[in-house]
Design a protein around this motif. Structure first.
Motif, PDB file in Angstrom:
ATOM      1  N   SER A   1       0.840  -1.199   0.000  1.00 41.60           N
ATOM      2  CA  SER A   1       0.000   0.000   0.000  1.00 41.60           C
ATOM      3  C   SER A   1       0.872   1.245   0.000  1.00 41.60           C
ATOM      4  O   SER A   1       2.067   1.186   0.299  1.00 41.60           O
ATOM      5  CB  SER A   1      -0.888   0.020   1.250  1.00 41.60           C
ATOM      6  OG  SER A   1      -0.078   0.103   2.414  1.00 41.60           O
TER       7      SER A   1
ATOM      8  N   GLY B   1      -9.485   1.971  -1.495  1.00 43.62           N
ATOM      9  CA  GLY B   1      -8.650   2.576  -0.466  1.00 43.62           C
ATOM     10  C   GLY B   1      -9.457   3.051   0.728  1.00 43.62           C
ATOM     11  O   GLY B   1     -10.674   2.867   0.804  1.00 43.62           O
TER      12      GLY B   1
ATOM     13  N   THR C   1      -5.032   5.931   2.216  1.00 41.38           N
ATOM     14  CA  THR C   1      -4.201   4.774   1.876  1.00 41.38           C
ATOM     15  C   THR C   1      -4.707   4.136   0.581  1.00 41.38           C
ATOM     16  O   THR C   1      -5.904   3.833   0.453  1.00 41.38           O
ATOM     17  CB  THR C   1      -4.210   3.739   3.014  1.00 41.38           C
ATOM     18  OG1 THR C   1      -3.605   4.339   4.165  1.00 41.38           O
ATOM     19  CG2 THR C   1      -3.408   2.491   2.637  1.00 41.38           C
TER      20      THR C   1
ATOM     21  N   PRO D   1      -4.337   0.900  -1.538  1.00 41.81           N
ATOM     22  CA  PRO D   1      -3.809  -0.465  -1.583  1.00 41.81           C
ATOM     23  C   PRO D   1      -3.257  -0.784  -2.979  1.00 41.81           C
ATOM     24  O   PRO D   1      -3.789  -0.319  -3.984  1.00 41.81           O
ATOM     25  CB  PRO D   1      -5.032  -1.345  -1.288  1.00 41.81           C
ATOM     26  CG  PRO D   1      -6.085  -0.416  -0.768  1.00 41.81           C
ATOM     27  CD  PRO D   1      -5.797   0.920  -1.377  1.00 41.81           C
TER      28      PRO D   1
END
Lengths: 292, 174
Positions: free
Chosen positions: A71, A136, A173, A175
């Motif tokens: 990630s 995400g 974030t 991934p």
């Protein structure tokens, strides 16, 4: 000076920032890069009573690749250009840089933040769709603590998210897709870097025999919020070299219901969605077939 | 600790934020309104009118200045956020009466007509040439994509920048 007056707060830490947001809730507005907010202030389309400037929160100016390379997490003060130029992020998730090259122009990317554009939730913001495409997450802080929200729950409409006015989005974030995958962003804009008339990001997953195991796409400028469509059914099990990508493009266009505006008709946007989806899937499949 | 500036703490007049900004190598300290944007600060408070202002939506590029070496649109940059930063404007390009090589090249290539977009193009080009790599034509065109010239004289502008890049490379014009 064109913006209406506001009370200006410049916190030095994340704790201070959420404390101020709580104190003035719901009258606070967070300023990061300001590349969407300052024009809105200057046009007086927005006139918040309190502006909470987070440009001193250097602890949020980071781009981090997860330990397993699975990630990429971007802090709220990382500029688009920082994400674009980050070699480690590019190595695990080239889609970020590939997409950021379409986000406005270099001056704007030098100032605007990736997290800010996601929090702003403009239906034509590329990074909102990339976050949704990769499934995400968004992390928010308030005086009540921290919570992490899936992208599909975060975006609630045009310029609307589930974030409370007392919350600060501290990071997002992205991934990295698992397996043998390829990812591509493509869009059509009147001038490179301008708002896209239609844009799409796709991920294609192949199995060990190079048959299509998965295909999905996310779109901007054709819906009130970033929309993700699973297109696997149109191409499942087909060999990568002769998969019926146009069928997947037609499936996508059939699922979308874009509107008319001064830049394009709904019919033209649907046409673009179909053609761009077809092209992007074919290219992503090519990348997946040569991926390790 | 949060510094907050509001009506309630102001003694008279609009509330102000103290800023100290390096402008073309000179340290400048002023009290500014929180809503002041950098381009207005440069033009109206400091009288540096070389930086132009037009769309005020960062889509035209005329207000481009360098903040800590990075080109940004001064129309959407709060002056308060320039506190502690080094700002370079078009006035900072020449060395006294000696023009910067980009300025020379713009003159030599007739890369300006009305001249309104020129400061933005110059600052954008300076940032590119200050980078680690000497850019080729494609990189120059991509880098300048956010700057608009309404006289439409893009070709001479690109040629002018290319000329300086080639000199840096020690190429045919070097």
């Amino acid at each position: 000076m064109k913006p209406a007056g506001f009370t200006y707060h410049r916190p030095a830490t994340v704790d201070d920032a959420v404390a101020v947001l709580a104190e003035v809730n719901p009258a606070g507005k967070v300023l990061a890069g300001g590349q969407s907010l300052v024009p809105l202030l200057s046009m007086r389309l927005a006139a918040p009573e309190h502006l909470v400037d987070i440009n001193r929160l250097s602890s949020l100016a980071y781009v981090r690749v997860g330990d397993d390379g699975g990630s990429v997490t971007v802090g709220a003060l990382a500029r688009h250009a920082d994400v674009e130029r980050d070699a480690a992020a590019y190595a695990v998730l080239p889609l970020l840089r590939d997409t950021l090259r379409h986000v406005a122009h270099p001056t704007i990317r030098n100032r605007g933040t990736t997290v800010g554009s996601i929090a702003h939730a403009d239906p034509s913001g590329e990074m909102t769709a990339v976050l949704a495409l990769l499934e995400g997450t968004v992390t928010l802080r308030s005086t009540g603590g921290e919570r992490t929200v899936a992208a599909r729950d975060f975006f609630t409409g045009p310029m609307s998210t589930c974030a409370d006015a007392g919350e600060l989005v501290t990071s997002v974030t992205f991934p990295v897709p698992e397996g043998r995958t390829g990812a591509v962003w493509t869009e059509v804009a009147r001038r490179h870097g301008d708002y896209a008339v239609c844009g799409t990001g796709v991920v294609v997953t192949l199995d060990d025999d190079l048959r299509v195991a998965g295909a999905r796409a996310a779109y901007i400028s054709v819906a009130p919020e970033p929309v993700v469509i699973d297109l696997t059914e149109a191409v499942a099990g087909e060999m990568v070299d002769d998969a019926d990508w146009p069928a997947a493009g037609r499936l996508a266009a059939g699922r979308l219901d874009p509107g008319d505006d001064i830049h394009a008709t709904a019919a033209y946007r649907s046409h673009l969605a179909e053609v761009l989806t077809t092209r992007a899937l074919r290219e992503a499949a090519g990348r997946a077939s040569v991926a390790a | 600790m949060t510094e907050s500036v509001s009506e309630s703490v102001a003694t008279s007049g609009p509330p102000r934020v103290p800023v100290t900004v390096g402008v073309n190598g000179v340290s400048v300290s002023r009290q500014v309104e929180p809503r002041s944007v950098l381009v207005d600060f440069l033009r109206e408070d400091l009288g540096l009118t070389g930086t132009k202002v037009s769309c005020e939506l960062q889509v035209c590029g005329v207000c481009t200045v360098l903040v800590d070496g990075r080109p940004v649109s001064a129309c959407t940059f709060l002056t308060a956020d320039a506190d502690g930063a080094d700002v370079t404007t078009v006035e900072g390009l020449s060395d006294g009466q000696t023009l910067h090589p980009l300025q020379e090249s713009f003159v030599d290539h007739f890369a300006l007509q009305c001249g309104f977009c020129t400061p933005g193009f110059l600052m954008m080009s300076k940032a590119l040439l200050d980078g680690d790599e000497v850019p080729d034509r494609e990189a120059i065109v991509e880098h300048l994509e956010g700057n608009i010239c309404r006289c439409t004289g893009y070709e001479p502008i690109v040629e002018a920048v290319e000329h300086v890049a080639e000199k840096l490379r020690g190429g045919p014009h070097g």
